[in-house]
Design a protein around this motif. Structure first.
Motif, PDB file in Angstrom:
ATOM      1  N   LEU A  91      28.934  -4.123   0.537  1.00 36.33           N
ATOM      2  CA  LEU A  91      30.003  -3.255   1.034  1.00 36.33           C
ATOM      3  C   LEU A  91      31.090  -3.132  -0.026  1.00 36.33           C
ATOM      4  N   TYR A  92      31.849  -2.067   0.068  1.00 34.03           N
ATOM      5  CA  TYR A  92      32.966  -1.870  -0.854  1.00 34.03           C
ATOM      6  C   TYR A  92      34.253  -2.271  -0.138  1.00 34.03           C
ATOM      7  N   GLU A 143      37.226  -1.877  -0.783  1.00 31.99           N
ATOM      8  CA  GLU A 143      38.332  -0.913  -0.808  1.00 31.99           C
ATOM      9  C   GLU A 143      38.165   0.189   0.233  1.00 31.99           C
ATOM     10  N   PHE A 144      36.969   0.301   0.819  1.00 28.38           N
ATOM     11  CA  PHE A 144      36.712   1.343   1.819  1.00 28.38           C
ATOM     12  C   PHE A 144      36.937   0.800   3.226  1.00 28.38           C
ATOM     13  N   GLN A 174      32.792   3.830   4.423  1.00 25.55           N
ATOM     14  CA  GLN A 174      31.573   3.251   3.882  1.00 25.55           C
ATOM     15  C   GLN A 174      30.344   3.929   4.491  1.00 25.55           C
ATOM     16  N   ARG A 178      40.591  -1.318   6.129  1.00 26.98           N
ATOM     17  CA  ARG A 178      39.802  -1.609   4.933  1.00 26.98           C
ATOM     18  C   ARG A 178      38.916  -2.840   5.143  1.00 26.98           C
TER      19      ARG A 178
END
Lengths: 536, 278
Positions: free
Chosen positions: B92-93, B95-96, B101, B136
């Motif tokens: 996973l990112y 920052e998203f 995502q 986030r």
């Protein structure tokens, strides 16, 4: 899926990566402060440069008369390829969330996305000043069309350079994986190259100044005419050029043709890298981790902080790649090295003694001190609950730095006796070194604790946390400046050039107070940051 | 070695993976029918993750071949829509947000926007993520991250779902949600390849169990079959697991190819060969 589909996915990945980067910058207020300083610093230069660019635009009568156009145009693609290769080696050799991306879309889309994101980051960092300068130049020229035209001309050049730089970087990563020895040799060679480059540039600068060589002649020598012709395409229709050159069109065609070829090559290289596991040697490499070496020897074993320091030193010996940030010093060694080469015989000894003090001081503060929280983070839950006082933990780091820096700061002055340094002078230099080493070790800890970096970065195939560049530069400026003052003061005093006037005594007292007080407060701050860590 | 089953959702033949002179996998063959939940067990370092990465095409085997839902794993374009993969560390990112995502992944998977939005909202509700969907991900708990990654892996409704320790470290509620989802997907015909150390999860959801030890499949069958054959040891799946991973398959009295009632088959190693490869 078609190339168009991969391109669309690539653009989506690039957008997402760029968005993540920008959010990442904004997540940390310390990083924002660093960026604000950079903007203020460089913004000043830009404001001064804009009228100059406008004036150049007004005065220029031909393309050849644009300052640095030939050399700049020719060196730009080389620099971009190098930059892209280095970024690939350091950061983007593997995609983030690799498993997700590689099972969701084709490697070609991932390659396009990563390269696109890099171009986007380049635009974010340098786009505004470049566009501002070009705009000022275009308005000065009376031909604002040159602004979009230069953008159109730059795009294929940037894209082609970025693609081939990425291909080169991925190719190097593959080579490193297959032949780890090459990686080690290249690292050593790279450091040596930096040293040679830095010394060489200093010597070249000296030669140019001494022999009054015209810089314009040198710049002409590195100009590649077809590339200049290519950039001239942006000026067609302006007072500077009225026709399209065939050479320029040829370069454009070559760039357009080479870019997809580069994408194909990069995709093949990247697929081979991403879908192949790191090879593992047949037998685990022999690691000297015997109990006898874990036991700290005297004098480290006497106190707990000494035993902690010994642990840091052992780690440094066993995993030296975690200290790649120390390479930054090479850039500052250049001028010193040139001075050593050019020094008169009688000055060589004291100079070597001074270098020893400077190097030892740098190692004492920079090796273990500039990112203590980031480095300790995985162990902090244990360390903070271990019953060992925070002061002892922080002192252990400082002691490790001192243990590394002090021998250097003492040994080189001692060795300089052979080069003609008076024995007493060497002893005084060593004593000064002992003081600056301790001060730097304490000062570095507070500075590093103020701006910790927790994220691991892959640098030449090694995952490690490195201190912030901003912290490194501040450390070098303050500690370097302070050490230089101490060395010059010592030298002038030893050679009898400084009398004991009230002014001199007052300055010395102020200096000593700052050298002792600053690091002490810095050390206290580091202790406080460790104590309050759980509150963050 | 099992015969090639063209209807199998996962068909792996003679997989071998060698690193230098270390053999990570040795002659692993699997044939898992559609709609099966296959529990893949093995001690640490047995080669489970390597197997999963080979089955998903993320790592090339030294030898052997894999077909997933009839597609050769080397054909990445054809493979991507057929498989979903939840690795042990959720990709996973930070920052998203979860919604960003999932939007991103739906876009990369070319799921039509209206379909993607309907699925995203449905899964966010089912996994109790809707309220936090715009926060986030770096602010998420481990369970929330795992559930988001699970949704991400199934968003395109794959034929075969690979799950690596999907419930490790989750609270009972989150773990149950994942378990129920695994069962639900299997009911709808999705084949689930479930690698885990948590044996009760396997007992609860798996139709078939394979045990990997020292790079070889040393036992395979339904959980009931393995329990039954470990009766001498106490009769639980844990006993069966400990028996086959402590001294090869002789603890279960096997050594021959096990044909399970559900039709999955593997080629267990001879008991005395299981330790030879290291």
């Amino acid at each position: 899926m078609s190339a168009g589909g991969d391109l669309r996915h690539g653009l989506r990945i690039a957008r997402a990566e760029l968005s993540r980067s920008i959010r990442g910058y904004g997540r940390d207020w310390r990083r924002l402060v660093g960026i604000a300083f950079a903007v203020l610093f460089l913004g000043g230069y830009l404001l001064v440069s804009l009228p100059a660019a406008y004036a150049v635009g007004r005065r220029t009568g031909s393309i050849e008369a644009i300052p640095f156009l030939g050399a700049g145009t020719s060196l730009l693609p080389v620099g971009l390829v190098g930059l892209a290769a280095l970024r690939t080696l350091e950061r983007i050799g593997r995609p983030p969330a690799e498993d997700l991306l590689l099972l969701t879309t084709h490697p070609r889309a991932v390659v396009l996305g990563l390269i696109g994101a890099e171009l986007g980051r380049l635009a974010v960092w340098f786009g505004v000043p470049i566009v501002a300068l070009v705009t000022a130049f275009g308005f000065g020229l009376g031909a604002p069309t040159v602004i979009p035209a230069l953008g159109l001309v730059a795009l294929p050049l940037f894209a082609c350079s970025a693609v081939w730089g990425y291909t080169l970087g991925i190719g190097l990563l593959r080579a490193f994986r297959r032949l780890p020895t090459i990686r080690r040799l290249l690292k050593i060679g790279g450091i040596g190259g930096f040293v040679v480059l830095t010394f060489g540039s200093q010597l070249a600068g000296g030669l140019i100044a001494e022999r009054s060589i015209q810089a314009s002649g040198l710049l002409d020598a590195v100009s590649i005419r077809p590339l200049v012709s290519y950039v001239s395409l942006a000026f067609v229709g302006t007072p500077l050029a009225d026709s399209v050159s065939l050479a320029g069109l040829g370069v454009l065609a070559a760039l357009i043709a080479l870019t997809p070829v580069g994408v194909v090559a990069a995709t093949q290289q990247a697929s081979a890298l991403w879908f192949t596991d790191t090879s593992v040697t047949a037998e685990p490499s022999e690691t000297k981790t015997g109990g006898e070496r874990l036991a700290a020897p005297r004098p480290f074993s006497v106190v707990k902080s000494g035993r902690i320091a010994w642990g840091h030193l052992l780690r440094a010996v066993r995993k030296p790649q975690e200290f790649t940030h120390l390479i930054l010093l090479v850039f500052f060694l250049g001028p010193v090295g040139t001075t050593v080469v050019q020094a008169a015989d009688d000055a060589l000894g004291p100079l070597v003694a001074g270098i020893g003090v400077g190097l030892g001081t740098y190692l004492a503060g920079a090796t273990f001190g500039l990112n203590p929280l980031g480095d300790d983070r995985p162990h902090l839950p244990f360390l903070l609950l271990s019953g060992t006082g925070v002061r002892t933990i922080v002192r252990g780091r400082a002691l490790a730095g001192v243990a590394l820096g002090l021998p250097v700061a003492a040994a080189l002055p001692a060795a300089s006796v052979v080069l003609g340094t008076h024995l007493l002078h060497a002893a005084v230099f060593a004593a000064v070194g002992a003081g600056t080493v301790v001060a730097a070790a304490a000062f570095g800890l507070g500075l590093g604790a103020a701006y910790p970096i927790y994220e691991e970065r892959e640098f030449w195939g090694t995952e490690t946390v490195v201190p912030s560049t901003l912290v490194m530069l501040v450390f070098l400026a303050i500690v370097g400046g302070g050490t230089l003052i101490a060395l010059l003061g010592t030298w002038v005093t030893l050679t009898g050039g400084l009398g004991l006037s009230p002014l001199v005594v007052g300055a010395a007292v102020v200096y000593l107070a700052l050298t002792a007080g600053g690091p002490y407060l810095s050390y206290r701050y580091a202790v406080r940051r460790y104590r309050r860590y759980h509150l963050e | 070695m099992p015969s090639a089953n063209t209807d199998a959702a996962i068909q792996a033949t003679g997989l071998r993976k060698v690193y230098g002179s270390a053999v990570a996998l040795d002659d692993v063959s699997l044939s898992i029918p559609s709609g099966t939940v296959y529990g893949f067990l093995g001690p640490n370092g047995a080669g489970k993750t390597t197997t999963m990465r080979i089955l998903t095409g993320l790592t090339r085997p030294t030898d052997g071949s894999v077909r997933i839902a009839g597609t050769d794993v080397r054909d990445r374009r054809a493979l991507a829509p057929r498989v979903g993969y939840l690795p042990e560390t959720p990709p996973l990112y930070d920052e998203f947000s979860a919604r960003e995502q999932l939007d991103y992944v739906a876009d990369l998977r070319d799921i039509p926007q209206s379909t993607a939005q309907e699925r995203i909202e449905r899964y966010l509700s089912e996994f109790e993520l809707r309220e936090d969907a715009d926060k986030r991900i770096d602010a998420y708990s481990k369970g929330m991250k795992q559930k988001t990654a699970f949704v991400q892996a199934v968003l395109h409704e794959p034929d075969v779902l690979f799950l690596d320790e999907p419930t490790a470290g989750l609270d009972p509620r989150a773990a149950r949600r994942i378990r129920e989802s695994i069962a639900a997907f299997a009911d709808e015909g999705t084949t689930v390849f479930l690698s885990t150390h948590i044996l009760p999860v396997v007992e609860a959801v798996a139709d078939e169990v394979g045990v990997l030890f020292d790079g070889r499949v040393v036992a395979e069958g339904t959980p009931a079959e393995l329990r039954e054959r470990a009766e001498g040891e106490g009769g639980s799946l844990e006993d069966a697991f400990l028996a086959v991973t402590s001294g090869g398959a002789e603890g279960l009295g096997s050594g021959e190819t096990v044909e399970s009632t559900a039709g999955a088959s593997a080629s267990p190693a001879a008991p005395d060969a299981s330790n030879d490869s290291r």
